[in-house]
Design an enzyme around this catalytic site. Sequence first.
Site: not given
Ligand code: NAI
Length: 305
Positions: A154-155, A232-234, A258, A263, A295-298
Site C-alpha cells: 500500500k505505501i 520509513t519501514s522498520r 523515520d 528506537e 516515527h511520525q504519527a500516521f
Molecule cells: P503492505 O503489507 O501493504 O506492503 C508490504 C509489501 O512488502 C508487500 O507488497 C510485500 O509483498 C512486500 N514484501 C514482503 N517481503 C518482502 C521482501 N523480502 N522484499 C521486498 N518486498 C517485500 O504494507 P504497507 O502498509 O505498505 O507498510 C509497509 C511497512 O511500512 C509495514 O510493514 C511497516 O513496517 C511500515 N510502516 C511504517 C510506518 C511508520 O510509522 N513509519 C507506518 C506504517 C507502516
Amino acid sequence: MKVAVFSTKPYDREFLAAANGKAGHDLQFLDVRLALETVPLAQGAEAICAFVNDDLSKPVLEALRGLGIRLVALRSAGFNNVDLEAARDLGIKVARVPAYSPHAVAEHTVALILALNRKIHRAYNRVREGNFALEGLLGFDLHGKTVGIVGTGKIGEALARILAGFGCRLLANDPVPNPACERLGAAYVPREEIFAQSDILSLHCPLTPDTHHMIRAETLPLLKPGMMLINTSRGAVIETRSVIRGLKEGIIGSLGLDVYEEEADLFFEDLSDRFIRDDVFARLLTFPNVLITGHQAFFTREALT
Ligand code: NAI
C-alpha cells in the site's frame, strides 16, 4: 470489554477515548510498555491494546493468556513484534491497523527525499541566522532520477504514484509484483539490481528474516555510490553501524529515517533535558546529510489470527 491499553501517551488517550464513545469499552490506559514484568497490569482485562515497541513474544503472550487475554489489538500496521504462531497456538486473536493512511507515510517519505535533496533543514537554520550563502545547498532534479522502491504494497504503491508524477524512473523489488505499480511504469528487478541502479532507494517492506539488515556491511558495495537511502519501514531493515560507515565513505550520499533499530528507548519520549545514551544514534545526528524523524504519527482493523 475491559481493555488494558499499553504504551499510551496523552494523544492516544484522547483519540481512543473519543473513538470508544459509543462502543463503551472499559479502557485502562497504561503509560508503561508491555513486557513480561508489566503483564500483571492487564489483570482483569479481556483484551490488550499494544504499539510498535511493546513486547508480544511467546513468553509475554503465554503470560497474557494466563490472565485470560483473548485479543491483542495493535495500534500499528507492522506486526514484527508479535509471535503470531504462539498467538495462534494460544487461541489469542491478533488484530492490526490494516493501513495507516498509506498516503501519509508515502508523502512523509517524499518530504524526507525533498528536504535531503534541497537541504531544507540546513537552509532553514542558515536563513534564520542571516546566512544566505549557497555553498553546500546544491541539490539535483528528481526528474529523470532512478528511484528504487523495496516493497510495493500500500505505501510503496502510493509512493510510486507520487514519484511517477515527478518524472522519476521507477524500479521495484517485491516477491509479489503490484500491477498498479507496473502500470505506473515501475520495472521489477532483483534486489542486487535495484541496489546498483537506484539514485534513491526507499524501503517499504515489512521486517522479516529476509528483510532484516537488508542494508549491511556486505550489501553496501552493491549500492550506487552517493545514493540517497530512505527508511520509513522498520529500523532493523538496515544495520545502522554499517550505514554510518557507508555515509563516511560516501557510498550513502544522504540518509532519511523515520525509524531506528534501537528506537524503543528514544522515540515517543521527550528526552530534550537529558543526554542521548545511544552512541550510534548520537553519531547519526552529527551528519549534515542525515535527516531523522521519530516515527511520525500516521493514524481502520483487520484480523491476523
Ligand atoms: P503492505 O503489507 O501493504 O506492503 C508490504 C509489501 O512488502 C508487500 O507488497 C510485500 O509483498 C512486500 N514484501 C514482503 N517481503 C518482502 C521482501 N523480502 N522484499 C521486498 N518486498 C517485500 O504494507 P504497507 O502498509 O505498505 O507498510 C509497509 C511497512 O511500512 C509495514 O510493514 C511497516 O513496517 C511500515 N510502516 C511504517 C510506518 C511508520 O510509522 N513509519 C507506518 C506504517 C507502516
